[in-house]
Write a protein that holds these residues in place. Structure first.
Motif, PDB file in Angstrom:
ATOM      1  N   SER A  72       0.820  -1.198   0.000  1.00 26.10           N
ATOM      2  CA  SER A  72       0.000   0.000   0.000  1.00 26.10           C
ATOM      3  C   SER A  72       0.859   1.256   0.000  1.00 26.10           C
ATOM      4  O   SER A  72       1.845   1.357   0.717  1.00 26.10           O
ATOM      5  CB  SER A  72      -0.912   0.015   1.225  1.00 26.10           C
ATOM      6  OG  SER A  72      -1.631   1.214   1.274  1.00 26.10           O
ATOM      7  N   CYS A  93      -0.904   4.184   0.297  1.00 29.35           N
ATOM      8  CA  CYS A  93      -1.866   5.122   0.849  1.00 29.35           C
ATOM      9  C   CYS A  93      -1.389   5.587   2.218  1.00 29.35           C
ATOM     10  O   CYS A  93      -1.212   4.785   3.128  1.00 29.35           O
ATOM     11  CB  CYS A  93      -3.231   4.454   0.966  1.00 29.35           C
ATOM     12  SG  CYS A  93      -4.492   5.546   1.624  1.00 29.35           S
ATOM     13  N   PRO A 109      -9.865   6.242   0.302  1.00 27.95           N
ATOM     14  CA  PRO A 109     -10.077   4.982  -0.420  1.00 27.95           C
ATOM     15  C   PRO A 109      -8.978   4.765  -1.456  1.00 27.95           C
ATOM     16  O   PRO A 109      -8.579   5.676  -2.157  1.00 27.95           O
ATOM     17  CB  PRO A 109     -11.439   5.178  -1.086  1.00 27.95           C
ATOM     18  CG  PRO A 109     -11.625   6.650  -1.153  1.00 27.95           C
ATOM     19  CD  PRO A 109     -10.878   7.233   0.006  1.00 27.95           C
ATOM     20  N   ASN A 110      -8.471   3.536  -1.520  1.00 25.79           N
ATOM     21  CA  ASN A 110      -7.438   3.227  -2.507  1.00 25.79           C
ATOM     22  C   ASN A 110      -7.635   1.857  -3.132  1.00 25.79           C
ATOM     23  O   ASN A 110      -6.750   1.356  -3.792  1.00 25.79           O
ATOM     24  CB  ASN A 110      -6.042   3.331  -1.879  1.00 25.79           C
ATOM     25  CG  ASN A 110      -5.823   2.314  -0.777  1.00 25.79           C
ATOM     26  OD1 ASN A 110      -6.761   1.683  -0.319  1.00 25.79           O
ATOM     27  ND2 ASN A 110      -4.585   2.150  -0.367  1.00 25.79           N
ATOM     28  N   VAL A 128     -10.906   0.818  -4.811  1.00 24.23           N
ATOM     29  CA  VAL A 128     -11.762   0.915  -5.985  1.00 24.23           C
ATOM     30  C   VAL A 128     -11.885   2.370  -6.397  1.00 24.23           C
ATOM     31  O   VAL A 128     -11.713   3.281  -5.592  1.00 24.23           O
ATOM     32  CB  VAL A 128     -13.172   0.344  -5.725  1.00 24.23           C
ATOM     33  CG1 VAL A 128     -13.102  -1.136  -5.437  1.00 24.23           C
ATOM     34  CG2 VAL A 128     -13.866   1.053  -4.600  1.00 24.23           C
ATOM     35  N   THR A 129     -12.189   2.577  -7.657  1.00 20.38           N
ATOM     36  CA  THR A 129     -12.446   3.938  -8.129  1.00 20.38           C
ATOM     37  C   THR A 129     -13.958   4.171  -8.104  1.00 20.38           C
ATOM     38  O   THR A 129     -14.747   3.238  -8.252  1.00 20.38           O
ATOM     39  CB  THR A 129     -11.917   4.145  -9.558  1.00 20.38           C
ATOM     40  OG1 THR A 129     -12.543   3.204 -10.426  1.00 20.38           O
ATOM     41  CG2 THR A 129     -10.411   3.943  -9.599  1.00 20.38           C
ATOM     42  N   TYR A 130     -14.341   5.401  -7.898  1.00 20.09           N
ATOM     43  CA  TYR A 130     -15.753   5.725  -7.859  1.00 20.09           C
ATOM     44  C   TYR A 130     -15.928   7.180  -8.259  1.00 20.09           C
ATOM     45  O   TYR A 130     -14.993   7.962  -8.213  1.00 20.09           O
ATOM     46  CB  TYR A 130     -16.338   5.484  -6.464  1.00 20.09           C
ATOM     47  CG  TYR A 130     -15.777   6.423  -5.422  1.00 20.09           C
ATOM     48  CD1 TYR A 130     -16.425   7.594  -5.088  1.00 20.09           C
ATOM     49  CD2 TYR A 130     -14.569   6.144  -4.797  1.00 20.09           C
ATOM     50  CE1 TYR A 130     -15.899   8.477  -4.154  1.00 20.09           C
ATOM     51  CE2 TYR A 130     -14.036   7.012  -3.844  1.00 20.09           C
ATOM     52  CZ  TYR A 130     -14.707   8.177  -3.534  1.00 20.09           C
ATOM     53  OH  TYR A 130     -14.188   9.028  -2.606  1.00 20.09           O
ATOM     54  N   GLU A 131     -17.145   7.524  -8.666  1.00 20.29           N
ATOM     55  CA  GLU A 131     -17.489   8.887  -8.982  1.00 20.29           C
ATOM     56  C   GLU A 131     -18.633   9.312  -8.069  1.00 20.29           C
ATOM     57  O   GLU A 131     -19.600   8.600  -7.900  1.00 20.29           O
ATOM     58  CB  GLU A 131     -17.913   9.017 -10.438  1.00 20.29           C
ATOM     59  CG  GLU A 131     -16.764   8.813 -11.415  1.00 20.29           C
ATOM     60  CD  GLU A 131     -17.185   9.082 -12.848  1.00 20.29           C
ATOM     61  OE1 GLU A 131     -18.099   9.905 -13.071  1.00 20.29           O
ATOM     62  OE2 GLU A 131     -16.597   8.449 -13.735  1.00 20.29           O
TER      63      GLU A 131
END
Length: 95
Positions: free
Chosen positions: A76, A78, A83-84, A86-89
């Motif tokens: 990691s 981060c 959050p690292n 999943v990607t999200y919008e």
């Protein structure tokens, strides 16, 4: 939950020389409860318990180690709680 302990450096002297097992965490007590150490906690009803029960201490130590291992893989990068995985919008209009 807080596992309280100390890091010990284990060295064993044998007839073949000294064996250095490296550092080991030795749990000594487990503390859990709703208490927090923020400025506002002075105005709240807080509760906490401490135990040195061997079975509870062993289970709590393994639980905390599992949570740390799951939440921060060795690879990691981060540095924070962001959050690292999943990607999200974010849909601001829907919010």
């Amino acid at each position: 939950m807080l596992v309280i302990g100390r890091v010990e450096f284990m060295n064993y002297e044998t007839e073949y020389g000294i064996v250095d097992d490296g550092p080991r965490f030795r749990p000594m007590a487990v503390r859990w409860g709703s208490a927090n150490w923020t400025e506002g906690s002075r105005n709240h009803l807080e509760v906490g318990c401490v135990s040195r029960d061997a079975q509870l201490l062993d289970a709590a130590t393994h639980f905390v180690a599992d949570v740390i291992a799951f939440s921060e893989p060795l690879a990691s990068e981060c540095a924070g709680p962001g959050p690292n995985i999943v990607t999200y919008e974010v849909d601001d209009a829907a919010m």
